[in-house]
Design an enzyme around this catalytic site. Structure first.
Site, mmCIF file in Angstrom:
data_model
loop_
_atom_site.group_PDB
_atom_site.id
_atom_site.type_symbol
_atom_site.label_atom_id
_atom_site.label_comp_id
_atom_site.label_asym_id
_atom_site.label_seq_id
_atom_site.Cartn_x
_atom_site.Cartn_y
_atom_site.Cartn_z
ATOM 1 N N SER A 37 7.164 -2.293 4.572
ATOM 2 C CA SER A 37 7.748 -3.227 3.612
ATOM 3 C C SER A 37 9.272 -3.187 3.562
ATOM 4 O O SER A 37 9.892 -4.039 2.944
ATOM 5 C CB SER A 37 7.195 -2.967 2.204
ATOM 6 O OG SER A 37 7.735 -1.786 1.669
ATOM 7 N N LYS A 71 11.717 1.342 -2.530
ATOM 8 C CA LYS A 71 12.023 -0.069 -2.694
ATOM 9 C C LYS A 71 13.481 -0.238 -3.139
ATOM 10 O O LYS A 71 14.125 0.702 -3.611
ATOM 11 C CB LYS A 71 11.115 -0.707 -3.752
ATOM 12 C CG LYS A 71 9.658 -0.827 -3.343
ATOM 13 C CD LYS A 71 9.472 -1.880 -2.271
ATOM 14 C CE LYS A 71 8.003 -2.020 -1.903
ATOM 15 N NZ LYS A 71 7.473 -0.842 -1.213
#
EC number: 3.4.21.88
Length: 238
Positions: free
Chosen positions: A159, A197
């Site tokens: 991701s 993230k």
């Protein structure tokens, strides 16, 4: 007053540092105290640190410093490897504590690198259960690190590929509990899921943003996300 296990661990660490100049590994501590998992060792070390008996030295893996010891000592635990015994003290109510001598400090690392603990895997994708135990260690050039305490994590998932972070990379994390909007962080969600993230602050909400269009941005209330550190570098093997 220390519990029996806290006391045994303190004296085991003390003797190993005195003998070899470095603290024992978590596996050696676990074996010496006959515990089933290293999570029990983490809890004991945290308790000793909170009570002022030891401190963790920044920038270094397996680096513990004894700050004080119980006043009296008697044998209670053998060193796991080699059978060489030592003499931990018996805790008595109101016992005075004495400072540890200066020669208990671990030996210095080479000036151009340091060893970091790899604390399991971090998800660059759907969050996975947080891992708190050391899996292995890596040697890291000091030029990749900043000030403060650091640790490393293995990346699992894709991701963050557009930020140059690939599945299998080892990311270097500076331990902190706050970060600026836009920084890539290790975020702990709801106390048990860890993910890597980009942090975005949107009013009273916190967004955890992927660097891959295949993944959607997840938005949480501020009480659901805790910053565990921020990205400062990575290692990759080809």
């Amino acid at each position: 007053m220390l519990t029996r296990k806290q006391h045994e661990l303190l004296m085991f660490i003390h003797e190993r540092i005195k003998e070899g100049g470095v603290s024992p590994s978590f596996d050696e501590m676990k074996e010496a105290l006959d515990l089933r998992s290293k999570s029990g060792i983490h809890r004991l070390i945290t308790a000793l640190e909170e009570r002022g008996f030891i401190r963790r030295l920044p920038h270094r893996a397996r680096a513990l410093e004894i700050l004080k010891l119980p006043e009296s000592a008697s044998p209670s635990l053998a060193v796991a490897r080699g059978g060489k015994g030592f003499s931990p003290s018996v805790i008595e109510g109101g016992a005075q504590m004495k400072p540890a001598s200066r020669d208990l400090a671990p030996a210095r690392e080479p000036s151009d690198s340091m060893t970091l603990s790899v604390m399991g895997r971090i998800a660059a994708g759907t969050p996975i259960e947080a891992l708190q135990e050391e899996s292995h260690q890596v040697n890291v050039p000091l030029s990749l690190l900043g000030s403060g305490e650091h640790y490393a994590l293995e990346v699992k998932g894709d991701s963050m590929i557009e930020a140059g972070i690939l599945d299998g990379d080892t990311v270097l994390i500076q331990r902190c509990d706050t970060a600026a909007s836009g920084e890539i962080v290790v975020a702990l969600v709801d106390g048990y899921e860890a993910t890597l993230k980009r942090l975005r602050k949107k009013g009273d909400s916190i967004a955890l943003e992927a660097a891959n269009p295949a993944y959607e941005t997840r938005i949480f209330g501020p009480d659901r996300v805790r910053v565990q550190g921020k990205l400062v570098g990575l290692l990759r093997r080809y």
